[in-house]
Write an enzyme that holds these catalytic residues in place. Structure first.
Site, short mmCIF file in Angstrom:
data_model
loop_
_atom_site.label_atom_id
_atom_site.label_comp_id
_atom_site.label_asym_id
_atom_site.label_seq_id
_atom_site.Cartn_x
_atom_site.Cartn_y
_atom_site.Cartn_z
N GLU A 62 0.86 -1.19 0.00
CA GLU A 62 0.00 0.00 0.00
C GLU A 62 0.89 1.23 0.00
O GLU A 62 1.89 1.29 0.73
CB GLU A 62 -0.93 0.03 1.22
CG GLU A 62 -1.90 1.23 1.12
CD GLU A 62 -2.88 1.39 2.28
OE1 GLU A 62 -2.77 0.64 3.28
OE2 GLU A 62 -3.73 2.28 2.20
N ASP A 136 -3.42 12.49 -1.99
CA ASP A 136 -3.68 13.93 -2.05
C ASP A 136 -3.86 14.34 -3.51
O ASP A 136 -3.02 14.00 -4.35
CB ASP A 136 -2.49 14.69 -1.44
CG ASP A 136 -2.24 14.25 0.00
OD1 ASP A 136 -3.18 14.31 0.80
OD2 ASP A 136 -1.10 13.81 0.31
N ASP A 170 -11.73 10.20 -3.39
CA ASP A 170 -12.94 11.04 -3.29
C ASP A 170 -12.92 12.08 -4.40
O ASP A 170 -13.92 12.75 -4.61
CB ASP A 170 -12.94 11.77 -1.94
CG ASP A 170 -11.71 12.65 -1.81
OD1 ASP A 170 -10.59 12.09 -1.85
OD2 ASP A 170 -11.84 13.88 -1.72
N PHE A 211 -9.56 8.05 6.02
CA PHE A 211 -10.05 9.18 5.22
C PHE A 211 -11.41 8.86 4.61
O PHE A 211 -12.27 9.74 4.49
CB PHE A 211 -9.04 9.55 4.11
CG PHE A 211 -8.03 10.56 4.56
CD1 PHE A 211 -7.07 10.23 5.50
CD2 PHE A 211 -8.04 11.85 4.06
CE1 PHE A 211 -6.13 11.18 5.94
CE2 PHE A 211 -7.11 12.79 4.49
CZ PHE A 211 -6.16 12.45 5.43
C1 LIG Z 1 -4.85 11.80 2.20
S1 LIG Z 1 -3.88 10.71 3.09
C2 LIG Z 1 -4.75 9.15 2.95
C3 LIG Z 1 -4.31 8.16 3.99
C4 LIG Z 1 -4.98 6.78 3.91
N1 LIG Z 1 -4.69 6.11 2.66
C5 LIG Z 1 -6.46 6.88 4.11
O1 LIG Z 1 -7.19 6.72 3.12
O2 LIG Z 1 -6.90 7.10 5.26
C6 LIG Z 1 -2.48 10.42 2.05
C7 LIG Z 1 -1.32 9.77 2.78
O3 LIG Z 1 -0.29 9.49 1.85
C8 LIG Z 1 0.97 9.79 2.44
N2 LIG Z 1 1.84 10.13 1.30
C9 LIG Z 1 1.80 11.26 0.55
N3 LIG Z 1 2.70 11.20 -0.43
C10 LIG Z 1 3.33 9.99 -0.32
C11 LIG Z 1 4.37 9.35 -1.04
N4 LIG Z 1 4.94 9.95 -2.08
N5 LIG Z 1 4.77 8.12 -0.64
C12 LIG Z 1 4.19 7.52 0.43
N6 LIG Z 1 3.20 8.08 1.16
C13 LIG Z 1 2.78 9.30 0.78
C14 LIG Z 1 0.69 10.96 3.36
O4 LIG Z 1 1.62 11.05 4.42
C15 LIG Z 1 -0.73 10.67 3.84
O5 LIG Z 1 -0.76 9.98 5.08
#
Ligand SMILES: C[S@@+](CC[C@H](N)C(=O)[O-])C[C@H]1O[C@@H](n2cnc3c(N)ncnc32)[C@H](O)[C@@H]1O
Length: 232
Positions: A62, A136, A170, A211
């Site tokens: 993941e 994001d 989303d 999320f």
């Molecule tokens: C919007 S959150 C969603 C978290 C989780 N997947 C959820 O649905 O609850 C996006 C997550 O991706 C991580 N993230 C962002 N860019 C990343 C990257 N390049 N590699 C690994 N993780 C990353 C961030 O730290 C954040 O916790």
């Protein structure tokens, strides 16, 4: 060998100083069986994650696992698979590891690592599937998105034949952009997509992420879902 103090740990990740350190950076070291943050250690495991888990079960990954609900749920459901989850934020890593420890999970591991560096610690032809949930959307800076054609190019040699990528978002624009660029990639095919996962047959068996819970409860937002198959 990394010293387990906040300053040294901070320096391991960032090349600028801090006066006040994130308390979770040290807390992370309390979960050595569930969190690896040392890049060299990850890289040296590239060809032998099977020995880490003590078996040769299929490996799933993941990217951006947040507070770990999703991968913890999958690893509980499929004890005959191994799961590696990548996350950047220290607090979320600690929460994830805590969930794994409370159920004494043996088939899950969290790495503090960027998804874009995947080829340095995951070997060719080793992944059965990849999950990316609620990345994001970077509306103002699309080039910062995790899901891009370049990520799929990186993943291609690592995925097994008929390996799949599973995505939930989303963000309706992000969903359409992914479908559009995959159509232009001969190595992949979108084999399932719905703009409303929770009113779709795939809702059954869906494991909600943190999320996802938020978007559903607070914003009553439709959730888009895509399955992408590696075809060559
Ligand atoms: C919007 S959150 C969603 C978290 C989780 N997947 C959820 O649905 O609850 C996006 C997550 O991706 C991580 N993230 C962002 N860019 C990343 C990257 N390049 N590699 C690994 N993780 C990353 C961030 O730290 C954040 O916790």
């Amino acid at each position: 060998m990394l010293e387990n103090n906040k300053e040294d740990l901070w320096k391991h990740f960032f090349n600028y100083p801090r006066k006040v350190y994130n308390q979770y950076i040290l807390k992370m070291t309390e979960y050595p069986e569930y969190i690896i943050f040392d890049k060299e250690k990850m890289n040296s495991n590239k060809e032998k994650w099977g020995s880490h888990f003590g078996n040769d079960n299929p490996l799933y990954l993941e990217i951006g696992s947040g507070s770990g609900n999703f991968t913890n749920g999958l690893s509980e459901r499929h004890k005959d698979r191994n799961y590696i989850a990548l996350e950047l934020r220290f607090k979320r890593l600690v929460f994830s590891a805590d969930k794994a420890r409370r159920r004494d999970a043996k088939n899950i591991l969290f790495l503090r690592r960027y998804g874009e560096e995947i080829q340095t610690f995951i070997s060719e032809d080793s992944l059965s599937g990849v999950y990316i949930n609620f990345p994001d959307p970077w509306e103002e800076k699309l080039k910062n998105r995790v899901i891009q054609p370049s990520l799929f190019q990186l993943l291609n040699p690592l995925l097994k034949k008929e390996g799949k990528v599973f995505i939930k978002t989303d963000h309706d624009g992000y969903y359409n952009d992914i479908i559009n660029f995959i159509e232009k990639m001969p190595e992949y095919e979108v084999v399932y997509s719905t703009p409303d996962l929770h009113n779709d047959a795939k809702a059954e068996g869906n494991i909600k992420t943190e999320f996802e819970e938020l978007f559903l409860c607070k914003h009553n937002k439709n959730i888009n879902y895509i399955e992408i198959l590696k075809i060559k």
